[in-house]
Design a protein around this motif. Structure first.
Motif, PDB file in Angstrom:
ATOM      1  N   ILE A 111       1.159  -1.187  -0.434  1.00 20.35           N
ATOM      2  CA  ILE A 111      -0.151   0.194  -0.097  1.00 20.35           C
ATOM      3  C   ILE A 111       1.056   1.342  -0.119  1.00 20.35           C
ATOM      4  O   ILE A 111       2.475   1.087   0.276  1.00 20.35           O
ATOM      5  N   SER A 112       0.260   2.292  -0.316  1.00 16.55           N
ATOM      6  CA  SER A 112       1.302   3.769  -0.676  1.00 16.55           C
ATOM      7  C   SER A 112       0.085   4.756  -0.454  1.00 16.55           C
ATOM      8  O   SER A 112      -1.061   5.112  -0.888  1.00 16.55           O
ATOM      9  N   ARG A 113       0.739   6.208  -0.397  1.00 15.19           N
ATOM     10  CA  ARG A 113       0.026   7.282  -0.581  1.00 15.19           C
ATOM     11  C   ARG A 113       0.001   7.230  -2.543  1.00 15.19           C
ATOM     12  O   ARG A 113      -1.008   7.961  -2.076  1.00 15.19           O
ATOM     13  N   GLY A 114       0.037   6.220  -3.232  1.00 19.37           N
ATOM     14  CA  GLY A 114       0.641   6.453  -4.151  1.00 19.37           C
ATOM     15  C   GLY A 114       0.824   7.344  -5.336  1.00 19.37           C
ATOM     16  O   GLY A 114       2.244   8.400  -4.588  1.00 19.37           O
ATOM     17  N   SER A 115       0.260   7.406  -6.713  1.00 23.98           N
ATOM     18  CA  SER A 115       1.313   7.784  -7.116  1.00 23.98           C
ATOM     19  C   SER A 115       0.570   8.805  -9.101  1.00 23.98           C
ATOM     20  O   SER A 115      -0.490   8.668  -8.061  1.00 23.98           O
ATOM     21  N   PRO A 116       1.224   9.815  -9.251  1.00 25.25           N
ATOM     22  CA  PRO A 116       0.371   9.785 -10.222  1.00 25.25           C
ATOM     23  C   PRO A 116      -0.926   9.093 -10.829  1.00 25.25           C
ATOM     24  O   PRO A 116      -0.217   8.280 -11.395  1.00 25.25           O
ATOM     25  N   GLU A 117      -1.864  10.173 -11.708  1.00 26.56           N
ATOM     26  CA  GLU A 117      -2.604   9.001 -11.636  1.00 26.56           C
ATOM     27  C   GLU A 117      -3.409  10.178 -12.412  1.00 26.56           C
ATOM     28  O   GLU A 117      -3.185  11.446 -13.260  1.00 26.56           O
ATOM     29  N   THR A 118      -4.120   9.513 -13.509  1.00 26.72           N
ATOM     30  CA  THR A 118      -5.289  10.143 -14.395  1.00 26.72           C
ATOM     31  C   THR A 118      -6.037  11.011 -14.234  1.00 26.72           C
ATOM     32  O   THR A 118      -6.539  11.462 -15.312  1.00 26.72           O
ATOM     33  N   SER A 119      -6.323  11.007 -13.596  1.00 30.31           N
ATOM     34  CA  SER A 119      -7.531  11.947 -12.303  1.00 30.31           C
ATOM     35  C   SER A 119      -7.180  13.113 -12.056  1.00 30.31           C
ATOM     36  O   SER A 119      -6.284  12.532 -11.371  1.00 30.31           O
ATOM     37  N   ILE A 120      -7.904  13.806 -11.585  1.00 29.09           N
ATOM     38  CA  ILE A 120      -7.281  15.326 -11.123  1.00 29.09           C
ATOM     39  C   ILE A 120      -8.374  15.168 -10.092  1.00 29.09           C
ATOM     40  O   ILE A 120      -9.298  14.694  -9.630  1.00 29.09           O
ATOM     41  N   ALA A 121      -7.241  14.737  -8.850  1.00 26.92           N
ATOM     42  CA  ALA A 121      -7.453  13.995  -6.848  1.00 26.92           C
ATOM     43  C   ALA A 121      -8.892  13.330  -7.453  1.00 26.92           C
ATOM     44  O   ALA A 121     -10.065  13.380  -7.168  1.00 26.92           O
ATOM     45  N   GLY A 122      -8.672  12.132  -7.929  1.00 25.99           N
ATOM     46  CA  GLY A 122      -9.875  11.118  -8.240  1.00 25.99           C
ATOM     47  C   GLY A 122     -10.534  10.770  -7.049  1.00 25.99           C
ATOM     48  O   GLY A 122     -11.735  10.154  -7.306  1.00 25.99           O
ATOM     49  N   TYR A 123      -9.590  10.423  -5.867  1.00 23.11           N
ATOM     50  CA  TYR A 123      -9.867   9.671  -4.789  1.00 23.11           C
ATOM     51  C   TYR A 123     -11.602  10.988  -4.213  1.00 23.11           C
ATOM     52  O   TYR A 123     -11.997  10.243  -3.355  1.00 23.11           O
ATOM     53  N   ARG A 124     -11.447  11.916  -5.237  1.00 28.70           N
ATOM     54  CA  ARG A 124     -13.273  12.770  -4.375  1.00 28.70           C
ATOM     55  C   ARG A 124     -14.289  12.399  -5.038  1.00 28.70           C
ATOM     56  O   ARG A 124     -15.078  11.914  -4.415  1.00 28.70           O
ATOM     57  N   SER A 125     -13.755  11.311  -5.724  1.00 28.34           N
ATOM     58  CA  SER A 125     -15.602  10.982  -6.558  1.00 28.34           C
ATOM     59  C   SER A 125     -15.096   9.691  -6.125  1.00 28.34           C
ATOM     60  O   SER A 125     -16.771   9.304  -5.999  1.00 28.34           O
ATOM     61  N   PHE A 126     -14.143   9.199  -4.735  1.00 28.26           N
ATOM     62  CA  PHE A 126     -14.723   8.109  -4.250  1.00 28.26           C
ATOM     63  C   PHE A 126     -15.583   8.032  -2.506  1.00 28.26           C
ATOM     64  O   PHE A 126     -15.268   7.283  -2.176  1.00 28.26           O
ATOM     65  N   GLY A 127     -15.415   9.309  -2.739  1.00 24.25           N
ATOM     66  CA  GLY A 127     -15.958   9.926  -1.324  1.00 24.25           C
ATOM     67  C   GLY A 127     -15.095  10.691  -0.472  1.00 24.25           C
ATOM     68  O   GLY A 127     -15.404  10.766   0.908  1.00 24.25           O
ATOM     69  N   HIS A 128     -13.421  10.135  -1.139  1.00 21.02           N
ATOM     70  CA  HIS A 128     -12.696  11.220   0.017  1.00 21.02           C
ATOM     71  C   HIS A 128     -12.049  12.023  -0.260  1.00 21.02           C
ATOM     72  O   HIS A 128     -11.461  12.351  -1.133  1.00 21.02           O
ATOM     73  N   VAL A 129     -11.988  12.858   0.841  1.00 19.30           N
ATOM     74  CA  VAL A 129     -12.145  14.665   1.192  1.00 19.30           C
ATOM     75  C   VAL A 129     -11.239  14.334   2.149  1.00 19.30           C
ATOM     76  O   VAL A 129     -11.060  14.265   3.111  1.00 19.30           O
ATOM     77  N   PRO A 130      -9.734  15.339   2.174  1.00 17.85           N
ATOM     78  CA  PRO A 130      -8.630  15.484   3.021  1.00 17.85           C
ATOM     79  C   PRO A 130      -9.233  16.963   3.702  1.00 17.85           C
ATOM     80  O   PRO A 130     -10.027  17.490   3.339  1.00 17.85           O
ATOM     81  N   GLY A 131      -9.215  16.280   4.908  1.00 18.20           N
ATOM     82  CA  GLY A 131      -9.586  17.025   6.148  1.00 18.20           C
ATOM     83  C   GLY A 131      -9.136  18.355   6.808  1.00 18.20           C
ATOM     84  O   GLY A 131      -8.345  18.487   6.339  1.00 18.20           O
ATOM     85  N   GLU A 132     -10.288  19.059   7.078  1.00 14.15           N
ATOM     86  CA  GLU A 132      -9.438  20.783   7.560  1.00 14.15           C
ATOM     87  C   GLU A 132      -9.354  20.242   8.831  1.00 14.15           C
ATOM     88  O   GLU A 132     -10.105  19.795   9.680  1.00 14.15           O
ATOM     89  N   GLY A 133      -8.369  21.829   9.267  1.00 14.14           N
ATOM     90  CA  GLY A 133      -8.168  21.552  10.721  1.00 14.14           C
ATOM     91  C   GLY A 133      -7.116  22.064  11.241  1.00 14.14           C
ATOM     92  O   GLY A 133      -7.018  23.207  10.379  1.00 14.14           O
TER      93      GLY A 133
END
Length: 354
Positions: A111-133
């Motif tokens: 597992i890892s943080r991930g690498s450069p991807e074809t989508s722009i912040a595609g994880y947001r489309s999966f429902g995952h958004v970095p938090g605010e704090g």
């Protein structure tokens, strides 16, 4: 620990173009299963699959890993790597444990943080958004790498059987917190972190995760790639020892290796063998990065060159990236040749195995 294991790493590329024997996503998955079966028969120790989203690659690895587990009995099955920015940690823990149980304890998840991807912040489309704090009066918003590590922490805790959700006393007759099910004992020790730098390798050791290092590092100090990667491994091992973990850590490195063994391998890669094979330096995801050389040549030549690779000798597992679009038979032949004609020379070069 000495390098004793050989595995393959497949990206599962597929495209409907001339020359490709893997034209659809379905063919990529089915061929990935068949290659694991063929690799086990050839004496290879591991079958690993790269995970990408929104691309013509493998995306959801667990059905394929479980199917391969049902068709094999010895070979390790794993990923290299899963992008944790996209993962629901508890669903992942359930899927991973079920797959590991089917395999009889042979699952190794990179597992890892991930690498450069074809989508722009595609994880947001999966429902995952970095938090605010904030930290005190200073705003400290989470970045995607932080989110990946947070997901990783929850996933690894769930694998230990820790309570993850409040129990409903009316349903279970007790209070407290419930673990995810099923649980697969031992899986928590078979999680690997894909580290692209020396610093992330140190972090992985501090966390008690095994190390998975690829064919590139997103840093460059001017030394050859294998020496920089060997330094990364040494830092990982020394940090692991200092942390006091009781088990022996695992370390894998990936390499692009093609043995020239017949007319077909000569046709596709013979010209590459005549060119100078050396490291490449470039910019990846905004960082100056060093890419390791390819190894292409006859088995005799590879048996001379690979034992001079410092990182290969420092690892316990060598993962060979395969050109999966050339088909199962092609890749099974090159893996068999590596297991039979090249790996023994690498083992002999390691003092503890000589």
């Amino acid at each position: 620990m000495s390098m004793t294991r050989l595995g393959f790493l497949s990206f599962g590329n597929w495209s409907n173009v001339p020359g490709s024997l893997t034209r659809t996503g379905g063919e990529a998955i089915l061929q990935g299963i068949e290659l694991a079966v063929a690799a086990e028969e050839a004496g290879v120790d591991g079958a690993y699959y790269r995970v990408h989203h929104f691309a013509k690659n493998y995306s959801s690895p667990y059905p394929m890993l479980a199917a391969a587990a049902a068709r094999t009995s010895r070979i390790a099955l794993g990923t290299g790597v899963i992008d944790m920015r996209y993962e629901n940690p508890l669903a992942m823990a359930e899927n991973a444990a079920a797959t590991d149980l089917i395999s009889g304890g042979r699952l190794h998840l990179g597992i890892s943080r991930g690498s450069p991807e074809t989508s722009i912040a595609g994880y947001r489309s999966f429902g995952h958004v970095p938090g605010e704090g904030s930290v005190g009066d200073v705003r400290a918003d989470e970045i995607d790498a932080d989110m990946a590590r947070r997901h990783t922490a929850v996933f690894r805790e769930a694998l230990t059987g820790a309570g993850m959700a409040p129990a409903n006393p009316q349903m279970v007759g007790t209070s407290g917190r419930l673990p995810v099910t099923p649980q697969s004992p031992g899986l928590a020790d078979r999680i690997w972190w894909g580290a692209g730098t020396r610093a992330t390798a140190v972090w992985a050791a501090e966390q008690g995760m095994n190390l998975m290092s690829s064919t590139l590092l997103t840093e460059d100090t001017g030394v050859p790639f294998d020496e920089l990667q060997a330094e990364q491994i040494a830092l990982f091992r020394s940090t692991w020892a200092a942390a006091g973990w009781q088990r022996e850590p695992r370390v894998s490195v990936s390499r692009s290796i093609i043995p020239l063994i017949d007319d077909e391998t000569e046709h596709y890669f013979g010209l590459h063998a005549q060119a100078e094979q050396r490291d490449q330096v470039g910019i990846l995801d905004g960082s100056r990065s060093r890419f390791g050389r390819q190894y292409i040549g006859t088995p005799d030549r590879l048996a001379e060159e690979l034992p001079r690779d410092a990182a290969v000798l420092a690892a316990d597992t060598l993962l060979v990236t395969v050109p999966n679009q050339l088909g199962v038979d092609f890749n099974a032949r090159i893996l068999a040749a590596l297991a039979r004609d090249v790996l023994p020379a690498v083992r002999a070069a390691v003092p503890s195995l000589a």
